[in-house]
Design an enzyme around this catalytic site. Structure first.
Site, PDB file in Angstrom:
ATOM      1  N   GLY A 105     -17.886  -2.244 -13.003  1.00  0.00           N
ATOM      2  CA  GLY A 105     -18.067  -2.953 -11.739  1.00  0.00           C
ATOM      3  C   GLY A 105     -16.782  -3.506 -11.163  1.00  0.00           C
ATOM      4  O   GLY A 105     -16.034  -4.156 -11.862  1.00  0.00           O
ATOM      5  N   SER A 106     -16.502  -3.247  -9.892  1.00  0.00           N
ATOM      6  CA  SER A 106     -15.195  -3.616  -9.352  1.00  0.00           C
ATOM      7  C   SER A 106     -15.140  -3.377  -7.852  1.00  0.00           C
ATOM      8  O   SER A 106     -16.157  -3.217  -7.194  1.00  0.00           O
ATOM      9  CB  SER A 106     -14.123  -2.792 -10.058  1.00  0.00           C
TER      10      SER A 106
END
Length: 222
Positions: A189-190
Site C-alpha cells: 500500500g502506497s
C-alpha cells in the site's frame, strides 16, 4: 510472474509456514491444525498475488507514434490532479498527478517515460495515510527526475503509506532508462506522485483507475 523483490521473501515464508504447520500437527488437535493450515494457504496465496509482476506487451510502431506520451508509473486510482509549485528539484509550477496504490493493486512502479536519470534521492520520514496531501513530503519517499530526449523533465516520487514499510528504487543518476521498465517496488500500500510540465495535455481524470505501464496519462509538449 513474480517480481524479484518477492522471490526470496516467498521462499522464506513458505519454509516458516511449513515448519509451523508441522509443529502444530504434533502438538494440537487435528481440527485446529486443519484450520490453521487453511488460513496459512490463504495468507500465502495473497502474498503471491501481491508480488505479481504482469508482463507488458508493447508495439514498436505505437511506441514511435506515442513518443511524447506519459504512461502511468503505477497501478491504482487517481487521487488528485493539480497545479503546484515543485520546490525540491524542478523549482517551477507543474501539474502533479497523484496515484493511490491499494494493497490489492500491482505494486511494481514503472518509468513513465524514456530518458536519462538526472536526479535520484531517498528521504526517510513518517508513515502517514498515503492519500493525505502532506504525506507527499512528510512520509518516507524517493524522488527521481528523468530528462526526455525533448528536454522535458519529469519528476516521480514514490511515497510509503501507513502500511508500507519499504521502498525499493532502482534509479541511479546518469542511467538511461526505457518507458515501462521497472523503477522499483513499494511494499503493502502506497502512493506515487508524478510532476509533469505545466503545458502538458492531461488524458485522465480524478477518480479514474489506471494501470502502470499501460494507461496513457498525459502528452508532453514537443
Amino acid at each position: 510472474m513474480i517480481h524479484k523483490e518477492g522471490k526470496l521473501f516467498l521462499i522464506y515464508t513458505i519454509i516458516l509456514l511449513l515448519l509451523i504447520i508441522i509443529l502444530i500437527f504434533i502438538f494440537l488437535p487435528k481440527k485446529i491444525c486443519i484450520a490453521i493450515s487453511f488460513l496459512s494457504l490463504i495468507i500465502y496465496s495473497f502474498l503471491i498475488f501481491f508480488f505479481r509482476n504482469p508482463k507488458i506487451k508493447t508495439n514498436f510502431s505505437n511506441e514511435i507514434k506515442k513518443r511524447n506520451f506519459v504512461v502511468s508509473p503505477a497501478d491504482g486510482k487517481i487521487l488528485m490532479i493539480e497545479k503546484v509549485f515543485e520546490n525540491e528539484y524542478l523549482k517551477k509550477k507543474c501539474i502533479k498527478i497523484s496515484i493511490f496504490i491499494s494493497p490489492f493493486n500491482v505494486h511494481v512502479n514503472r518509468y513513465p517515460v524514456s530518458g536519462q536519470i538526472i536526479y535520484s534521492k531517498y528521504y526517510p520520514g513518517k508513515h502517514l495515510i498515503a492519500w493525505l496531501k502532506k504525506s507527499s513530503f512528510k512520509n518516507e519517499h524517493t524522488t527521481v527526475v528523468i530528462k526526455t530526449e525533448n528536454k522535458n523533465k519529469i519528476l516521480l516520487r514514490q511515497i510509503a503509506g501507513f502500511i508500507a514499510r519499504r521502498i525499493v528504487c532502482y534509479a541511479k543518476e546518469k542511467f538511461i532508462v526505457k518507458k515501462r521498465d521497472d523503477l522499483g517496488f513499494i511494499k503493502f500500500g502506497s502512493r506515487v506522485d508524478i510532476f509533469i510540465p505545466i503545458n502538458s495535455k492531461i488524458l485522465i481524470k480524478k477518480g479514474e483507475k489506471v494501470i502502470g505501464g499501460i494507461t496513457d496519462i498525459s502528452i508532453l509538449p514537443k
